[in-house]
Design a protein around this motif. Structure first.
Motif, PDB file in Angstrom:
ATOM      1  N   GLY A 206      12.529  -2.714 -17.781  1.00 16.19           N
ATOM      2  CA  GLY A 206      11.398  -1.829 -18.054  1.00 16.19           C
ATOM      3  C   GLY A 206      11.690  -0.417 -17.596  1.00 16.19           C
ATOM      4  O   GLY A 206      12.347  -0.204 -16.572  1.00 16.19           O
ATOM      5  N   ARG A 207      11.223   0.562 -18.369  1.00 20.35           N
ATOM      6  CA  ARG A 207      11.442   1.970 -18.031  1.00 20.35           C
ATOM      7  C   ARG A 207      10.109   2.645 -17.708  1.00 20.35           C
ATOM      8  O   ARG A 207       9.073   2.333 -18.326  1.00 20.35           O
ATOM      9  CB  ARG A 207      12.105   2.710 -19.203  1.00 20.35           C
ATOM     10  N   GLY A 208      10.164   3.550 -16.757  1.00 18.46           N
ATOM     11  CA  GLY A 208       8.996   4.368 -16.455  1.00 18.46           C
ATOM     12  C   GLY A 208       7.874   3.646 -15.740  1.00 18.46           C
ATOM     13  O   GLY A 208       6.732   4.094 -15.793  1.00 18.46           O
ATOM     14  N   TRP A 209       8.191   2.557 -15.062  1.00 19.89           N
ATOM     15  CA  TRP A 209       7.173   1.844 -14.306  1.00 19.89           C
ATOM     16  C   TRP A 209       6.874   2.590 -13.004  1.00 19.89           C
ATOM     17  O   TRP A 209       7.765   3.179 -12.400  1.00 19.89           O
ATOM     18  CB  TRP A 209       7.649   0.434 -13.977  1.00 19.89           C
ATOM     19  N   ARG A 210       5.638   2.531 -12.594  1.00 17.89           N
ATOM     20  CA  ARG A 210       5.263   3.075 -11.288  1.00 17.89           C
ATOM     21  C   ARG A 210       5.057   1.890 -10.336  1.00 17.89           C
ATOM     22  O   ARG A 210       4.172   1.056 -10.534  1.00 17.89           O
ATOM     23  CB  ARG A 210       3.998   3.935 -11.380  1.00 17.89           C
ATOM     24  N   ILE A 211       5.928   1.814  -9.359  1.00 15.74           N
ATOM     25  CA  ILE A 211       5.979   0.646  -8.474  1.00 15.74           C
ATOM     26  C   ILE A 211       5.828   1.111  -7.031  1.00 15.74           C
ATOM     27  O   ILE A 211       6.403   2.127  -6.621  1.00 15.74           O
ATOM     28  CB  ILE A 211       7.316  -0.110  -8.650  1.00 15.74           C
ATOM     29  N   ARG A 212       5.048   0.352  -6.265  1.00 11.81           N
ATOM     30  CA  ARG A 212       4.885   0.629  -4.832  1.00 11.81           C
ATOM     31  C   ARG A 212       6.014  -0.076  -4.087  1.00 11.81           C
ATOM     32  O   ARG A 212       5.998  -1.294  -3.934  1.00 11.81           O
ATOM     33  CB  ARG A 212       3.520   0.139  -4.344  1.00 11.81           C
TER      34      ARG A 212
ATOM     35  N   SER B 159       0.821  -1.219   0.000  1.00 10.23           N
ATOM     36  CA  SER B 159       0.000   0.000   0.000  1.00 10.23           C
ATOM     37  C   SER B 159       0.851   1.264   0.000  1.00 10.23           C
ATOM     38  O   SER B 159       0.331   2.377   0.109  1.00 10.23           O
ATOM     39  CB  SER B 159      -0.923  -0.008   1.226  1.00 10.23           C
ATOM     40  N   ALA B 160       2.169   1.087  -0.154  1.00 10.31           N
ATOM     41  CA  ALA B 160       3.064   2.253  -0.179  1.00 10.31           C
ATOM     42  C   ALA B 160       2.786   3.097  -1.417  1.00 10.31           C
ATOM     43  O   ALA B 160       2.246   2.606  -2.407  1.00 10.31           O
ATOM     44  CB  ALA B 160       4.518   1.777  -0.166  1.00 10.31           C
ATOM     45  N   PRO B 161       3.137   4.379  -1.401  1.00  8.40           N
ATOM     46  CA  PRO B 161       2.927   5.237  -2.561  1.00  8.40           C
ATOM     47  C   PRO B 161       3.709   4.723  -3.768  1.00  8.40           C
ATOM     48  O   PRO B 161       4.837   4.239  -3.644  1.00  8.40           O
ATOM     49  CB  PRO B 161       3.451   6.601  -2.111  1.00  8.40           C
ATOM     50  N   ALA B 162       3.115   4.811  -4.969  1.00  7.89           N
ATOM     51  CA  ALA B 162       3.778   4.393  -6.195  1.00  7.89           C
ATOM     52  C   ALA B 162       4.845   5.418  -6.574  1.00  7.89           C
ATOM     53  O   ALA B 162       4.625   6.628  -6.470  1.00  7.89           O
ATOM     54  CB  ALA B 162       2.768   4.239  -7.318  1.00  7.89           C
ATOM     55  N   VAL B 163       5.997   4.923  -7.013  1.00  5.63           N
ATOM     56  CA  VAL B 163       7.131   5.761  -7.387  1.00  5.63           C
ATOM     57  C   VAL B 163       7.543   5.412  -8.811  1.00  5.63           C
ATOM     58  O   VAL B 163       7.568   4.239  -9.186  1.00  5.63           O
ATOM     59  CB  VAL B 163       8.321   5.534  -6.431  1.00  5.63           C
TER      60      VAL B 163
END
Length: 604
Positions: free
Chosen positions: A350-356, A330-334
Motif C-alpha cells: 500500500g502507498r500513502g498510508w498514514r500509520i501511527r 497513540s503516536a503521531p500518524a506518519v
C-alpha cells in the motif's frame, strides 16, 4: 461478536488476540475466522432457500484443507478449477458427485481421472474440449456429464483482469454457437449434457450483469429444450464482490432477489459457485515490521516480512487492502509506503498510508485477505510459506488429518445396521474417498462366506443346518477371529480397515434372540476394537421392501428385526456411535460419515 474486531486496543479474531497467534506461530501468518465462514455460507444458502439450489464452494478462492472441510461439513459441494483442486476436494472429504470441474485449460491428464471418478459435471469450455471429453469417456466405455460454459458477451463491470464474460475474454463458448455444439454433443456416445454454466467475472458489485447472465442462460435453455436437449440445471458461477474499503456492496439476499425472478420460470435447479464472497472477509494476513526507512522528511518506507509472495493482489490489480496495526498506538500518524522484502519495486502492499508508528517493530494486518491471498502466492527467495490458522472461539484448530506424509496408526471402521440399510454402499464410498486421500484401505464384509466357517454359516442361514441362536453367533464370532491376524497386521501397517458388519452385529442379533449381550461381548474381547462404529438406521419394513426375494431366516422375521434394531440403538447410545438415518440420499449420508471421520479420528 464474530470475525475481526477490537477488544480495547487489540485486534482479535473470534475472541482470540491476533498478537497471541503471531507470537505462537510466527509471521507471516494467515488467520481465518471459522464463525465468519459459517455465517457467510449460511447467508447465501438461506437467501436461495426458497428455490432448489446447490452451493459449490470455489476452491480457487482458498483451498486450505481445514477451510474446505469446514464448508463440506455445512453441506457445501466443491468447485474445482484444476486436477490439483479435485485432489484437494477429495482429501477434504468431498465425494465425486459433490464436485464440479471448471477451468479453461483442462488437460487430458486432468480430464481422464475426473471422468473415471464420476464428478457431478465437467464445465466444458470449448468445442475442442467437448471432443476431448467425448473421446476419453468412450475409451472408458462411459458417458461424462458435462455442462456447457456459455460466454454471453456481458460486461461484469469489474476489473478487466478478472472480467470473464465478454467475447474478447478467453472463457466459455460464444452463446450463438451453443445450440449447434449441443446438437453435436447429443449424438456423442461419450457425453451427457446436464447443464449450462456461466461466470462473467469476479468482484462484481453491480447486480445487473449477473441478472442479465442468468436471463441469457434461461433463454438458451428454452431454445435447447425445443431442440431436444435436456437440461437439468443452470450454473450461475460466482463473482459476487465484497467491500475492501468499507463502501456498500450487494449482499447475498440482494443477489437472490436479482436472479431468482429470472430463473424461477425455467424450473431448473441452480448451482452457485461462491468463493471470495464467503472467504475474503473471513481472513487476514498478519505481518511484522522489520524496518522503517526514511523516504523523505515527511514520509517513510515501512518494510514488512510479507509482500507480494503472500498477498499478490495489490501488485497484480493495484488492489486496495486495509492495513491496520494489531495493537493501536497513540503516536503521531506518519505518511508511509508499506512494502515487502523482495527485490522488486512492485512488491508493495500500500502507498500513502498514514500509520501511527510506535517505538520498536510491530504487527500489521492487511484485510480482508482471505480470498485469493494464499492461492495467488508465488514463491521467491526460497522462503517458507506462511502458516494458516483457523479460529473457533478461543480454540485454535488445525486440519484434522496430516498432509505431510507422516505415518499414522491404523484405523478400524465398522458399519452396522439391518440388511439393506446401505452398509456395503457406504463402506465402498468411504474406502474410495480415503484411497483418493492416499490411505491404504482394506474393505471386509462379515460373514466371509469363502472360509470353512463362513460356508457353515451360509448353510445355517439357508436351511442346510438347524443350529440354535447360540451356535450361530459363535460361528459368526469365529468367522471374525479367522481374520484377526490379518486385521492386526494391517493395523500395525497403518492401514484403514473398513468392515461391513463387525462385533456389534453378534450382540444385536444374539440379544434379539434372548442371548446375554455381556456374554457375546466377552466372547469377542480379543478382537481389535473399532475406532468408529456407524449405525445406518432403517426400519424392518424398509429393509424388507428393499429386498423382496431371496431373504434368509433373519431377514424374513420382522419381529426379530425390530428387536435387532432396538439392540443396535441401545449399543449406539451407550458407546457413542455415529447414528444416521439410512433412508436418506446416499450422498448425504456419505458426506455425514466423512465429516465424522475427520472430526472424530484426529491424526493417529
Amino acid at each position: 461478536m464474530i470475525g475481526f474486531f477490537r477488544q480495547g486496543q487489540t485486534l482479535v479474531c473470534d475472541g482470540v488476540p491476533l498478537a497471541d497467534l503471531a507470537d505462537a506461530h510466527g509471521t507471516p501468518l494467515y488467520v481465518y475466522s471459522a464463525a465468519t465462514i459459517v455465517s457467510r455460507y449460511r447467508a447465501i444458502d438461506e437467501a436461495f432457500a426458497a428455490y432448489p439450489h446447490t452451493i459449490h464452494y470455489a476452491l480457487k478462492a482458498n483451498s486450505t484443507l481445514a477451510i474446505a472441510r469446514l464448508l463440506r461439513s455445512l453441506g457445501s459441494g466443491a468447485d474445482a478449477n484444476s486436477g490439483g483442486e479435485i485432489d484437494v476436494a477429495l482429501r477434504a472429504g468431498f465425494i465425486p458427485p459433490q464436485i464440479v470441474f471448471t477451468g479453461v485449460g483442462k488437460t487430458a491428464a486432468e480430464l481422464a481421472p475426473a471422468i473415471e471418478l464420476g464428478v457431478r459435471t465437467i464445465n466444458a469450455e470449448s468445442a475442442g474440449e467437448l471432443e476431448r471429453i467425448d473421446a476419453l469417456a468412450r475409451e472408458r466405455q462411459t458417458r461424462a456429464r458435462i455442462a456447457v460454459r456459455v460466454n454471453p458477451d456481458i460486461d461484469a463491470k469489474s476489473h478487466p483482469h478478472i472480467s470473464t464474460g465478454l467475447k474478447t475474454n478467453k472463457f466459455g463458448i460464444p452463446i450463438d454457437q451453443v445450440r449447434e455444439l449441443c446438437a453435436r454433443a447429443r449424438r456423442s456416445e461419450g457425453l451427457e449434457i446436464a447443464g449450462l454454466h456461466s461466470h462473467v467475472g469476479s468482484q462484481i458489485t453491480d447486480l445487473a450483469p449477473l441478472a442479465r447472465a442468468a436471463a441469457a442462460l434461461v433463454q438458451l435453455a428454452r431454445e435447447l429444450r425445443e431442440d431436444g436437449t435436456r437440461i437439468e440445471h443452470l450454473d450461475l458461477g460466482g463473482g459476487l464482490g465484497v467491500s475492501y474499503n468499507g463502501s456498500p456492496v450487494p449482499d447475498a439476499s440482494a443477489y437472490a432477489e436479482a436472479v431468482l425472478p429470472v430463473v424461477r420460470a425455467s424450473g431448473l435447479s441452480l448451482i452457485l459457485e461462491p468463493g471470495r464472497q464467503i472467504i475474503a472477509p473471513a481472513g487476514v494476513l498478519l505481518t511484522r515490521v522489520v524496518d522503517v526507512k526514511e523516504q523523505s522528511a515527511d514520509k517513510r518506507f515501512v518494510v514488512m516480512d510479507a509482500g507480494m509472495t503472500e498477498l499478490i493482489r495489490p501488485m497484480l490489480y493495484d488492489a486496495y487492502h486495509r492495513i491496520e496495526p494489531v495493537v493501536q498506538s497513540s503516536a503521531p500518524a506518519v505518511a508511509c509506503d508499506v512494502v515487502g522484502p523482495l527485490c522488486e519495486t512492485s512488491d508493495t502492499l500500500g502507498r500513502g498510508w498514514r500509520i501511527r508508528l510506535r517505538d520498536g517493530l510491530e504487527l500489521q494486518s492487511p484485510a480482508p485477505a482471505g480470498g485469493g491471498a494464499r492461492r495467488g502466492r508465488p514463491r521467491r527467495r526460497h522462503s517458507p510459506p506462511p502458516d494458516d490458522r483457523r479460529t473457533a472461539g478461543a480454540r485454535r484448530l488445525t486440519p484434522p488429518m496430516t498432509d505431510d506424509g507422516c505415518r499414522m496408526t491404523g484405523l478400524l471402521i465398522a458399519f452396522e445396521g439391518l440388511d439393506q440399510s446401505g452398509k456395503q454402499t457406504q463402506a465402498e464410498i468411504l474406502t474410495a474417498v480415503l484411497q483418493e486421500r492416499g490411505r491404504v484401505c482394506h474393505l471386509l464384509s462379515f460373514p466371509d462366506y469363502e472360509t470353512a466357517i463362513g460356508q457353515e454359516i451360509h448353510r445355517g442361514l439357508h436351511g442346510g443346518r438347524d443350529y440354535d441362536a447360540a451356535v450361530m453367533q459363535l460361528l459368526y464370532i469365529a468367522n471374525r477371529y479367522e481374520k484377526r491376524p490379518r486385521i492386526e497386521q494391517w493395523l500395525r501397517d497403518g492401514a484403514v480397515i473398513i468392515c461391513d458388519r463387525y462385533a456389534a452385529s453378534s450382540v444385536a442379533y444374539g440379544e434379539a434372540q434372548g442371548l446375554d449381550p455381556a456374554w457375546l461381548e466377552d466372547a469377542q474381547r480379543f478382537l481389535p476394537k473399532a475406532h468408529l462404529t456407524i449405525l445406518l438406521d432403517i426400519s424392518p419394513e424398509t429393509a424388507a421392501g428393499r429386498k423382496a426375494a431371496g431373504r434368509d431366516r433373519y431377514e424374513r422375521d420382522l419381529v426379530l428385526l425390530s428387536r435387532v434394531r432396538q439392540s443396535y440403538r441401545r449399543q449406539a447410545q451407550a458407546a457413542g456411535w455415529l447414528q444416521l438415518n439410512g433412508d436418506r440420499d446416499k450422498h448425504a449420508v456419505a458426506a455425514d460419515i466423512l465429516t465424522a471421520f475427520d472430526s472424530r479420528l484426529a491424526p493417529r
